[in-house]
Design an enzyme around this catalytic site. Sequence first.
Site, PDB file in Angstrom:
ATOM      1  N   GLU A  42     -10.659   3.872   3.728  1.00  0.00           N
ATOM      2  CA  GLU A  42      -9.629   4.875   2.901  1.00  0.00           C
ATOM      3  C   GLU A  42     -10.255   4.639   1.332  1.00  0.00           C
ATOM      4  OE1 GLU A  42      -5.707   5.685   5.821  1.00  0.00           O
ATOM      5  OE2 GLU A  42      -5.584   3.982   4.113  1.00  0.00           O
ATOM      6  N   ASP A  87      -9.372   0.635   2.200  1.00  0.00           N
ATOM      7  CA  ASP A  87      -8.278  -0.027   3.089  1.00  0.00           C
ATOM      8  C   ASP A  87      -8.797   0.262   4.406  1.00  0.00           C
ATOM      9  OD1 ASP A  87      -5.732  -1.314   4.071  1.00  0.00           O
ATOM     10  OD2 ASP A  87      -4.720   0.762   3.766  1.00  0.00           O
ATOM     11  N   TYR A 107       1.400   5.448  -0.509  1.00  0.00           N
ATOM     12  CA  TYR A 107       0.660   6.657   0.306  1.00  0.00           C
ATOM     13  C   TYR A 107       1.139   7.904  -0.517  1.00  0.00           C
ATOM     14  CZ  TYR A 107       0.597   9.613   4.714  1.00  0.00           C
ATOM     15  OH  TYR A 107       0.125  10.480   5.656  1.00  0.00           O
ATOM     16  N   ARG A 129       1.106  16.233  13.308  1.00  0.00           N
ATOM     17  CA  ARG A 129       2.471  17.100  13.453  1.00  0.00           C
ATOM     18  C   ARG A 129       2.521  18.641  13.327  1.00  0.00           C
ATOM     19  NH1 ARG A 129       3.319  12.636   9.883  1.00  0.00           N
ATOM     20  NH2 ARG A 129       3.530  13.737   8.153  1.00  0.00           N
ATOM     21  N   TYR A 186       1.688   2.862  15.670  1.00  0.00           N
ATOM     22  CA  TYR A 186       2.726   3.172  14.209  1.00  0.00           C
ATOM     23  C   TYR A 186       3.966   3.918  14.336  1.00  0.00           C
ATOM     24  CZ  TYR A 186       2.258   8.705  13.860  1.00  0.00           C
ATOM     25  OH  TYR A 186       2.323   9.759  13.929  1.00  0.00           O
ATOM     26  N   ARG A 204      -8.104   4.002  13.437  1.00  0.00           N
ATOM     27  CA  ARG A 204      -7.536   5.304  13.835  1.00  0.00           C
ATOM     28  C   ARG A 204      -6.886   5.150  15.048  1.00  0.00           C
ATOM     29  NH1 ARG A 204      -5.853   6.498   8.467  1.00  0.00           N
ATOM     30  NH2 ARG A 204      -7.999   7.096   7.403  1.00  0.00           N
ATOM     31  N   HIS A 259      -3.628  14.193   0.956  1.00  0.00           N
ATOM     32  CA  HIS A 259      -4.031  13.315   2.169  1.00  0.00           C
ATOM     33  C   HIS A 259      -2.749  13.496   3.066  1.00  0.00           C
ATOM     34  CE1 HIS A 259      -5.111  10.030   4.693  1.00  0.00           C
ATOM     35  NE2 HIS A 259      -3.995   9.237   4.300  1.00  0.00           N
ATOM     36  N   THR A 289      -4.949   6.448   0.045  1.00  0.00           N
ATOM     37  CA  THR A 289      -5.836   7.446   0.069  1.00  0.00           C
ATOM     38  C   THR A 289      -5.805   8.430  -0.987  1.00  0.00           C
ATOM     39  OG1 THR A 289      -6.167   6.743   2.421  1.00  0.00           O
ATOM     40  CG2 THR A 289      -7.309   8.712   1.392  1.00  0.00           C
ATOM     41  N   LYS A 326      -4.408  -1.861  10.404  1.00  0.00           N
ATOM     42  CA  LYS A 326      -4.710  -1.831   8.762  1.00  0.00           C
ATOM     43  C   LYS A 326      -4.950  -3.164   8.310  1.00  0.00           C
ATOM     44  CE  LYS A 326      -3.590   2.506   7.393  1.00  0.00           C
ATOM     45  NZ  LYS A 326      -4.569   3.490   6.519  1.00  0.00           N
ATOM     46  N   ASP A 332       0.735  -0.957  -0.125  1.00  0.00           N
ATOM     47  CA  ASP A 332      -0.065  -0.154   0.104  1.00  0.00           C
ATOM     48  C   ASP A 332       0.754   1.392   0.056  1.00  0.00           C
ATOM     49  OD1 ASP A 332      -2.426   1.198   0.068  1.00  0.00           O
ATOM     50  OD2 ASP A 332      -2.510   1.614   2.016  1.00  0.00           O
ATOM     51  N   THR A 381      -9.196  -5.373   4.235  1.00  0.00           N
ATOM     52  CA  THR A 381      -8.967  -4.504   2.677  1.00  0.00           C
ATOM     53  C   THR A 381      -9.809  -5.303   1.786  1.00  0.00           C
ATOM     54  OG1 THR A 381      -6.816  -4.159   3.130  1.00  0.00           O
ATOM     55  CG2 THR A 381      -7.690  -3.707   1.073  1.00  0.00           C
ATOM     56  N   GLU A 389     -10.438  12.822   7.690  1.00  0.00           N
ATOM     57  CA  GLU A 389      -9.912  14.108   6.872  1.00  0.00           C
ATOM     58  C   GLU A 389     -11.327  14.796   6.719  1.00  0.00           C
ATOM     59  OE1 GLU A 389      -7.026  13.836   3.253  1.00  0.00           O
ATOM     60  OE2 GLU A 389      -7.821  11.856   3.892  1.00  0.00           O
ATOM     61  N   GLU A 405      -9.291   4.321  -2.186  1.00  0.00           N
ATOM     62  CA  GLU A 405      -8.125   3.976  -3.094  1.00  0.00           C
ATOM     63  C   GLU A 405      -8.567   3.172  -4.220  1.00  0.00           C
ATOM     64  OE1 GLU A 405      -4.681   2.379  -0.860  1.00  0.00           O
ATOM     65  OE2 GLU A 405      -5.299   2.893   1.065  1.00  0.00           O
ATOM     66  N   GLN A 410      -4.150   2.544  15.182  1.00  0.00           N
ATOM     67  CA  GLN A 410      -2.979   3.029  14.398  1.00  0.00           C
ATOM     68  C   GLN A 410      -2.061   4.252  15.049  1.00  0.00           C
ATOM     69  OE1 GLN A 410      -4.243   4.777  10.704  1.00  0.00           O
ATOM     70  NE2 GLN A 410      -2.100   5.205   9.946  1.00  0.00           N
TER      71      GLN A 410
END
Length: 427
Positions: free
Chosen positions: A208, A242, A137, A151, A253, A246, A142, A358, A262, A135, A266, A372, A210, A249
Amino acid sequence: MPITANDTKRKSWLEVPDNSDFPIQNIPFGVFLTKENVVTVGTRIGDYAIDLGALQQLNYFEGIDLTDDMFMQDTLNDFISDGKKTWRLVRNRIADIFDETNPQLRDSTKDRDIVIFNIDDVEMQLPVLIGDYTDFYSSREHATNVGKMFRDPENALLPNWLHIPVGYHGRSSTIVPSGIPVHRPMGQTLPAGHDTPVFGASRLVDFELETAFITTDVNVMGENIPTYEAEDYIFGMVLLNDWSARDIQKWEYVPLGPFLAKNFATSISPWIVTMDALEPFRTKGPKQDPTPLPYLQTKGKKAFDIHLEVSIQPENQEETIVSKSNFKYLYWSMAQQLAHHTSNGCRVNSGDMMGSGTISGPTPDSFGSMLELTWGGKNPLKMNDGSERKFIEDNDTVIIRGFCENAEVRIGFGEVSSQLLPPFIRQ
Protein backbone atom coordinates in the site's frame (compact mmCIF):
# COMPACT_ATOMS: atom_id res chain seq x y z
CA MET A 1 11.46 32.65 13.51
CA PRO A 2 12.46 32.51 9.81
CA ILE A 3 13.32 29.18 8.17
CA THR A 4 16.78 30.20 6.92
CA ALA A 5 17.61 26.57 6.08
CA ASN A 6 15.21 26.77 3.13
CA ASP A 7 17.22 29.45 1.29
CA THR A 8 17.35 28.08 -2.25
CA LYS A 9 20.49 30.10 -3.05
CA ARG A 10 22.45 28.31 -0.33
CA LYS A 11 25.09 25.81 -1.44
CA SER A 12 27.02 23.31 0.66
CA TRP A 13 30.74 22.68 0.78
CA LEU A 14 29.78 18.98 0.68
CA GLU A 15 29.30 17.69 -2.85
CA VAL A 16 25.63 17.08 -3.68
CA PRO A 17 24.82 15.09 -6.85
CA ASP A 18 22.38 16.53 -9.36
CA ASN A 19 18.77 15.56 -8.58
CA SER A 20 19.72 14.40 -5.09
CA ASP A 21 16.81 14.04 -2.68
CA PHE A 22 19.02 15.53 0.00
CA PRO A 23 20.35 19.00 -0.89
CA ILE A 24 21.35 21.34 1.93
CA GLN A 25 17.78 22.69 1.86
CA ASN A 26 16.38 19.34 3.05
CA ILE A 27 18.23 18.42 6.28
CA PRO A 28 16.10 15.43 7.35
CA PHE A 29 16.59 13.62 10.64
CA GLY A 30 17.30 9.96 11.26
CA VAL A 31 19.25 7.47 13.36
CA PHE A 32 22.16 5.39 12.09
CA LEU A 33 24.79 2.90 13.19
CA THR A 34 28.39 3.71 12.31
CA LYS A 35 31.18 1.29 11.36
CA GLU A 36 32.34 1.56 14.96
CA ASN A 37 28.90 0.28 16.09
CA VAL A 38 27.95 3.63 17.55
CA VAL A 39 24.29 4.57 17.28
CA THR A 40 23.69 8.28 16.78
CA VAL A 41 21.08 10.79 15.68
CA GLY A 42 22.04 12.23 12.31
CA THR A 43 21.13 14.12 9.19
CA ARG A 44 22.03 13.76 5.53
CA ILE A 45 23.37 16.04 2.82
CA GLY A 46 23.94 14.48 -0.60
CA ASP A 47 25.52 11.08 -0.07
CA TYR A 48 26.92 11.94 3.36
CA ALA A 49 25.52 11.01 6.74
CA ILE A 50 26.29 13.56 9.46
CA ASP A 51 26.69 12.59 13.12
CA LEU A 52 24.75 15.17 15.11
CA GLY A 53 25.90 13.62 18.38
CA ALA A 54 29.51 14.33 17.44
CA LEU A 55 28.61 17.85 16.31
CA GLN A 56 26.99 18.47 19.68
CA GLN A 57 30.01 17.14 21.59
CA LEU A 58 32.21 19.47 19.53
CA ASN A 59 29.98 22.44 20.59
CA TYR A 60 28.63 23.23 17.13
CA PHE A 61 25.18 23.74 18.67
CA GLU A 62 26.41 26.23 21.25
CA GLY A 63 23.69 28.74 22.14
CA ILE A 64 20.81 26.35 21.45
CA ASP A 65 19.20 25.02 24.62
CA LEU A 66 19.66 21.25 24.27
CA THR A 67 20.16 18.53 26.86
CA ASP A 68 23.76 17.26 26.88
CA ASP A 69 22.83 13.93 25.29
CA MET A 70 20.10 15.13 22.92
CA PHE A 71 21.72 13.61 19.82
CA MET A 72 23.62 10.80 21.52
CA GLN A 73 20.59 8.54 21.69
CA ASP A 74 19.14 5.73 19.64
CA THR A 75 15.85 7.51 18.87
CA LEU A 76 14.67 11.00 17.96
CA ASN A 77 11.88 11.02 20.56
CA ASP A 78 13.49 13.46 23.00
CA PHE A 79 14.45 15.88 20.22
CA ILE A 80 10.94 15.71 18.80
CA SER A 81 9.51 16.37 22.28
CA ASP A 82 11.42 19.66 22.43
CA GLY A 83 9.01 21.18 19.92
CA LYS A 84 8.94 23.28 16.79
CA LYS A 85 11.18 26.10 18.01
CA THR A 86 14.06 23.71 18.75
CA TRP A 87 13.60 21.79 15.49
CA ARG A 88 13.87 25.01 13.51
CA LEU A 89 16.87 26.34 15.47
CA VAL A 90 18.79 23.09 14.99
CA ARG A 91 17.93 22.77 11.31
CA ASN A 92 18.92 26.39 10.64
CA ARG A 93 22.20 25.83 12.49
CA ILE A 94 23.02 22.70 10.47
CA ALA A 95 22.41 24.64 7.26
CA ASP A 96 24.84 27.33 8.48
CA ILE A 97 27.50 24.79 9.46
CA PHE A 98 27.48 23.19 6.02
CA ASP A 99 27.10 26.41 4.03
CA GLU A 100 29.95 26.75 1.53
CA THR A 101 30.92 30.13 3.04
CA ASN A 102 31.34 28.79 6.59
CA PRO A 103 34.90 27.58 7.27
CA GLN A 104 34.36 26.37 10.86
CA LEU A 105 33.84 22.68 10.09
CA ARG A 106 34.82 22.84 6.43
CA ASP A 107 38.45 23.68 7.29
CA SER A 108 38.78 21.38 10.31
CA THR A 109 39.98 18.02 9.01
CA LYS A 110 39.99 16.59 12.52
CA ASP A 111 36.34 17.47 13.17
CA ARG A 112 35.19 16.41 9.70
CA ASP A 113 36.65 12.94 10.19
CA ILE A 114 34.57 12.52 13.34
CA VAL A 115 31.33 14.00 12.02
CA ILE A 116 30.93 12.96 8.37
CA PHE A 117 30.39 9.46 6.98
CA ASN A 118 29.74 8.11 3.51
CA ILE A 119 26.11 7.06 3.40
CA ASP A 120 27.13 3.54 2.30
CA ASP A 121 29.17 3.14 5.48
CA VAL A 122 26.27 3.57 7.91
CA GLU A 123 23.28 1.36 8.71
CA MET A 124 20.00 3.19 9.02
CA GLN A 125 17.80 2.41 12.02
CA LEU A 126 14.16 3.04 12.92
CA PRO A 127 14.29 6.79 13.62
CA VAL A 128 11.79 6.90 16.49
CA LEU A 129 10.45 4.63 19.20
CA ILE A 130 6.89 4.42 17.89
CA GLY A 131 4.55 4.05 20.83
CA ASP A 132 1.33 4.12 18.82
CA TYR A 133 0.54 3.76 15.13
CA THR A 134 -2.69 4.87 13.48
CA ASP A 135 -3.50 4.21 9.84
CA PHE A 136 -6.07 6.39 8.09
CA TYR A 137 -8.13 5.67 4.99
CA SER A 138 -8.06 9.10 3.39
CA SER A 139 -7.87 8.63 -0.38
CA ARG A 140 -11.30 8.99 -1.96
CA GLU A 141 -10.11 7.23 -5.11
CA HIS A 142 -8.79 4.25 -3.14
CA ALA A 143 -11.87 3.97 -0.93
CA THR A 144 -14.10 4.19 -4.02
CA ASN A 145 -12.14 1.53 -5.89
CA VAL A 146 -12.30 -0.87 -2.95
CA GLY A 147 -16.00 -0.14 -2.50
CA LYS A 148 -16.67 -0.91 -6.14
CA MET A 149 -14.83 -4.24 -5.89
CA PHE A 150 -16.34 -5.50 -2.65
CA ARG A 151 -19.66 -3.66 -2.28
CA ASP A 152 -22.35 -2.01 -4.37
CA PRO A 153 -20.55 -0.02 -7.14
CA GLU A 154 -23.31 2.59 -7.03
CA ASN A 155 -22.67 3.17 -3.33
CA ALA A 156 -18.95 2.55 -3.15
CA LEU A 157 -18.29 4.99 -0.30
CA LEU A 158 -19.83 4.16 3.05
CA PRO A 159 -22.08 6.92 4.48
CA ASN A 160 -19.53 8.12 7.04
CA TRP A 161 -16.54 8.41 4.68
CA LEU A 162 -17.15 11.98 3.48
CA HIS A 163 -17.72 13.19 7.06
CA ILE A 164 -14.82 11.76 9.08
CA PRO A 165 -11.19 10.76 8.46
CA VAL A 166 -11.70 7.01 8.87
CA GLY A 167 -8.83 5.19 10.58
CA TYR A 168 -7.80 2.23 12.71
CA HIS A 169 -5.03 1.48 15.19
CA GLY A 170 -2.15 -0.59 13.83
CA ARG A 171 0.67 -2.51 15.46
CA SER A 172 3.86 -0.55 16.20
CA SER A 173 5.91 -3.65 17.09
CA THR A 174 6.22 -4.69 13.44
CA ILE A 175 7.17 -1.33 11.94
CA VAL A 176 10.60 -1.70 10.34
CA PRO A 177 12.95 0.62 8.41
CA SER A 178 13.79 0.30 4.74
CA GLY A 179 16.02 -2.66 3.92
CA ILE A 180 14.53 -5.08 6.46
CA PRO A 181 12.89 -8.02 4.64
CA VAL A 182 9.34 -9.12 5.42
CA HIS A 183 8.00 -12.68 5.59
CA ARG A 184 4.82 -13.69 3.78
CA PRO A 185 2.28 -14.05 6.59
CA MET A 186 0.37 -17.13 7.65
CA GLY A 187 -3.30 -16.83 8.51
CA GLN A 188 -6.89 -17.93 8.04
CA THR A 189 -8.51 -17.55 4.63
CA LEU A 190 -11.76 -18.75 3.10
CA PRO A 191 -11.09 -20.35 -0.31
CA ALA A 192 -13.58 -19.60 -3.09
CA GLY A 193 -16.51 -21.98 -3.00
CA HIS A 194 -15.81 -23.12 0.57
CA ASP A 195 -17.70 -22.42 3.77
CA THR A 196 -14.90 -23.52 6.13
CA PRO A 197 -11.64 -21.55 6.47
CA VAL A 198 -8.14 -22.97 6.11
CA PHE A 199 -4.86 -21.91 7.72
CA GLY A 200 -1.81 -21.30 5.57
CA ALA A 201 0.35 -18.76 3.79
CA SER A 202 -1.38 -15.73 2.32
CA ARG A 203 -1.55 -15.96 -1.47
CA LEU A 204 -2.49 -12.30 -2.04
CA VAL A 205 0.21 -10.15 -0.44
CA ASP A 206 0.01 -6.52 -1.49
CA PHE A 207 1.77 -3.21 -0.94
CA GLU A 208 0.00 0.00 0.00
CA LEU A 209 1.54 3.27 -1.16
CA GLU A 210 1.38 5.61 1.82
CA THR A 211 3.14 8.37 3.69
CA ALA A 212 3.10 8.89 7.44
CA PHE A 213 3.63 11.81 9.79
CA ILE A 214 5.44 11.72 13.12
CA THR A 215 4.08 13.75 16.02
CA THR A 216 5.53 15.54 19.00
CA ASP A 217 3.67 15.49 22.34
CA VAL A 218 0.28 16.85 21.30
CA ASN A 219 -2.05 16.94 24.28
CA VAL A 220 -2.98 15.61 27.67
CA MET A 221 -5.69 13.00 27.92
CA GLY A 222 -9.09 14.64 27.49
CA GLU A 223 -7.81 17.63 25.49
CA ASN A 224 -8.64 18.12 21.82
CA ILE A 225 -6.51 19.98 19.27
CA PRO A 226 -8.11 22.26 16.65
CA THR A 227 -7.20 21.96 12.97
CA TYR A 228 -5.53 25.38 12.94
CA GLU A 229 -3.01 24.21 15.58
CA ALA A 230 -2.55 20.63 14.43
CA GLU A 231 0.43 21.16 12.11
CA ASP A 232 2.45 22.69 14.96
CA TYR A 233 2.58 19.20 16.47
CA ILE A 234 3.76 17.41 13.31
CA PHE A 235 7.55 16.96 13.19
CA GLY A 236 7.84 15.52 9.70
CA MET A 237 6.97 12.80 7.24
CA VAL A 238 8.23 9.44 5.97
CA LEU A 239 7.28 7.10 3.14
CA LEU A 240 5.29 4.06 4.25
CA ASN A 241 4.48 0.65 2.76
CA ASP A 242 1.61 -0.85 4.71
CA TRP A 243 1.94 -4.48 3.68
CA SER A 244 -1.43 -6.20 3.33
CA ALA A 245 -2.63 -9.79 2.98
CA ARG A 246 -5.83 -9.37 0.97
CA ASP A 247 -7.15 -12.92 1.37
CA ILE A 248 -6.69 -12.84 5.16
CA GLN A 249 -8.23 -9.37 5.23
CA LYS A 250 -11.31 -10.44 3.26
CA TRP A 251 -12.08 -13.20 5.78
CA GLU A 252 -11.40 -11.29 8.99
CA TYR A 253 -12.31 -7.63 8.47
CA VAL A 254 -16.03 -7.92 9.27
CA PRO A 255 -17.09 -6.83 11.88
CA LEU A 256 -14.08 -5.06 13.46
CA GLY A 257 -11.82 -4.23 10.53
CA PRO A 258 -8.20 -5.10 9.64
CA PHE A 259 -6.19 -7.21 12.09
CA LEU A 260 -3.68 -9.92 11.13
CA ALA A 261 -3.90 -8.95 7.45
CA LYS A 262 -2.16 -5.67 8.27
CA ASN A 263 -0.12 -5.99 11.45
CA PHE A 264 2.48 -8.47 10.20
CA ALA A 265 4.68 -5.70 8.72
CA THR A 266 4.81 -1.99 7.97
CA SER A 267 7.93 -0.55 6.31
CA ILE A 268 9.01 3.10 6.47
CA SER A 269 11.79 5.20 4.96
CA PRO A 270 14.52 6.00 7.53
CA TRP A 271 14.84 9.79 7.06
CA ILE A 272 12.13 12.03 8.50
CA VAL A 273 11.67 15.05 6.25
CA THR A 274 10.55 18.01 8.37
CA MET A 275 7.44 20.04 7.77
CA ASP A 276 9.71 23.09 7.49
CA ALA A 277 11.51 21.51 4.52
CA LEU A 278 8.18 20.74 2.86
CA GLU A 279 6.79 24.25 3.37
CA PRO A 280 7.54 25.48 -0.20
CA PHE A 281 5.44 22.67 -1.65
CA ARG A 282 2.09 23.44 -0.08
CA THR A 283 -0.91 23.16 -2.36
CA LYS A 284 -4.65 22.83 -2.15
CA GLY A 285 -6.23 19.44 -1.65
CA PRO A 286 -9.47 18.20 -3.23
CA LYS A 287 -12.65 20.19 -2.69
CA GLN A 288 -14.57 18.69 0.22
CA ASP A 289 -18.26 18.23 -0.38
CA PRO A 290 -20.22 18.12 1.86
CA THR A 291 -18.49 20.76 3.97
CA PRO A 292 -16.92 19.05 7.00
CA LEU A 293 -18.28 19.71 10.47
CA PRO A 294 -16.82 22.88 12.06
CA TYR A 295 -14.11 21.05 14.06
CA LEU A 296 -12.67 19.63 10.81
CA GLN A 297 -12.80 22.78 8.70
CA THR A 298 -9.49 24.29 7.56
CA LYS A 299 -8.28 27.38 5.73
CA GLY A 300 -5.39 27.75 3.30
CA LYS A 301 -3.22 25.15 1.64
CA LYS A 302 -3.10 21.99 3.75
CA ALA A 303 -1.91 19.49 1.12
CA PHE A 304 1.62 19.01 -0.24
CA ASP A 305 2.76 18.33 -3.81
CA ILE A 306 4.74 15.14 -3.20
CA HIS A 307 5.38 12.91 -6.23
CA LEU A 308 5.19 9.22 -5.34
CA GLU A 309 6.07 6.10 -7.28
CA VAL A 310 6.18 2.36 -6.67
CA SER A 311 8.42 -0.22 -8.34
CA ILE A 312 8.48 -4.00 -8.13
CA GLN A 313 11.83 -5.70 -8.58
CA PRO A 314 11.80 -9.49 -9.11
CA GLU A 315 14.83 -11.24 -7.65
CA ASN A 316 17.99 -10.51 -9.67
CA GLN A 317 16.01 -8.54 -12.26
CA GLU A 318 15.51 -4.87 -13.05
CA GLU A 319 12.66 -3.04 -11.37
CA THR A 320 9.40 -2.07 -13.06
CA ILE A 321 7.53 1.12 -12.13
CA VAL A 322 3.93 0.10 -11.51
CA SER A 323 2.38 3.25 -10.02
CA LYS A 324 2.86 7.03 -10.02
CA SER A 325 0.70 9.00 -7.63
CA ASN A 326 0.81 12.18 -5.52
CA PHE A 327 0.18 13.01 -1.87
CA LYS A 328 -1.99 15.97 -2.91
CA TYR A 329 -4.77 13.58 -3.98
CA LEU A 330 -5.62 12.78 -0.34
CA TYR A 331 -9.13 13.94 0.57
CA TRP A 332 -8.43 14.39 4.29
CA SER A 333 -5.37 16.46 5.28
CA MET A 334 -2.90 15.68 8.04
CA ALA A 335 -4.30 18.60 10.07
CA GLN A 336 -7.79 17.12 9.83
CA GLN A 337 -6.53 13.64 10.67
CA LEU A 338 -4.76 14.83 13.82
CA ALA A 339 -7.63 17.08 14.89
CA HIS A 340 -10.07 14.20 14.48
CA HIS A 341 -7.74 11.81 16.30
CA THR A 342 -7.72 14.05 19.38
CA SER A 343 -11.36 15.19 19.13
CA ASN A 344 -12.42 12.63 21.73
CA GLY A 345 -9.49 13.46 24.04
CA CYS A 346 -7.21 10.63 22.86
CA ARG A 347 -3.64 11.35 23.94
CA VAL A 348 -0.98 11.58 21.22
CA ASN A 349 2.70 11.40 22.18
CA SER A 350 6.13 12.15 20.79
CA GLY A 351 7.08 9.55 18.21
CA ASP A 352 3.55 8.45 17.41
CA MET A 353 3.04 7.68 13.72
CA MET A 354 -0.03 8.38 11.59
CA GLY A 355 -0.30 6.63 8.21
CA SER A 356 -2.12 8.38 5.39
CA GLY A 357 -3.84 5.31 4.06
CA THR A 358 -3.30 4.13 0.49
CA ILE A 359 -2.75 7.10 -1.84
CA SER A 360 -4.46 6.46 -5.16
CA GLY A 361 -4.85 9.00 -7.92
CA PRO A 362 -7.61 9.48 -10.49
CA THR A 363 -6.09 7.33 -13.28
CA PRO A 364 -5.40 3.56 -13.34
CA ASP A 365 -1.61 4.10 -13.45
CA SER A 366 -1.83 6.14 -10.23
CA PHE A 367 -3.56 3.52 -8.08
CA GLY A 368 -1.70 2.80 -4.84
CA SER A 369 -2.03 -0.97 -4.45
CA MET A 370 -1.89 -4.15 -6.50
CA LEU A 371 -5.51 -4.77 -5.51
CA GLU A 372 -6.46 -1.74 -7.60
CA LEU A 373 -3.74 -1.89 -10.26
CA THR A 374 -4.74 -5.45 -11.25
CA TRP A 375 -8.38 -4.99 -10.17
CA GLY A 376 -8.31 -7.87 -7.76
CA GLY A 377 -5.92 -9.92 -9.89
CA LYS A 378 -8.05 -9.84 -13.05
CA ASN A 379 -5.59 -7.69 -15.01
CA PRO A 380 -1.99 -8.79 -14.29
CA LEU A 381 0.84 -6.29 -14.63
CA LYS A 382 3.69 -7.05 -17.04
CA MET A 383 7.20 -6.76 -15.55
CA ASN A 384 10.24 -5.67 -17.57
CA ASP A 385 11.61 -9.23 -17.39
CA GLY A 386 8.50 -10.56 -19.14
CA SER A 387 6.88 -12.04 -16.04
CA GLU A 388 3.46 -10.99 -14.73
CA ARG A 389 2.20 -9.98 -11.31
CA LYS A 390 -1.29 -10.14 -9.85
CA PHE A 391 0.10 -9.60 -6.35
CA ILE A 392 3.57 -9.63 -4.78
CA GLU A 393 5.52 -12.87 -5.18
CA ASP A 394 8.17 -14.35 -2.89
CA ASN A 395 11.58 -12.63 -3.23
CA ASP A 396 10.09 -9.59 -4.99
CA THR A 397 11.30 -6.26 -3.65
CA VAL A 398 8.82 -3.38 -3.40
CA ILE A 399 10.40 0.09 -3.66
CA ILE A 400 8.52 3.31 -2.88
CA ARG A 401 10.10 6.68 -3.66
CA GLY A 402 8.87 10.22 -3.08
CA PHE A 403 10.04 13.77 -3.75
CA CYS A 404 8.92 17.38 -4.12
CA GLU A 405 10.34 19.55 -6.87
CA ASN A 406 9.99 23.08 -8.21
CA ALA A 407 12.16 25.30 -10.41
CA GLU A 408 14.56 25.99 -7.55
CA VAL A 409 14.93 22.89 -5.40
CA ARG A 410 14.17 19.19 -5.03
CA ILE A 411 13.35 17.80 -1.57
CA GLY A 412 13.05 14.01 -1.38
CA PHE A 413 12.52 11.17 1.04
CA GLY A 414 14.89 8.63 -0.47
CA GLU A 415 13.11 5.29 -0.57
CA VAL A 416 11.54 2.52 1.43
CA SER A 417 12.64 -0.77 -0.07
CA SER A 418 11.62 -4.18 1.32
CA GLN A 419 11.89 -7.73 0.01
CA LEU A 420 9.08 -10.22 0.56
CA LEU A 421 10.49 -13.53 1.79
CA PRO A 422 8.69 -16.89 1.90
CA PRO A 423 6.74 -17.71 5.08
CA PHE A 424 8.70 -18.34 8.25
CA ILE A 425 8.20 -22.03 9.00
CA ARG A 426 9.40 -23.26 12.39
CA GLN A 427 11.41 -26.47 11.96
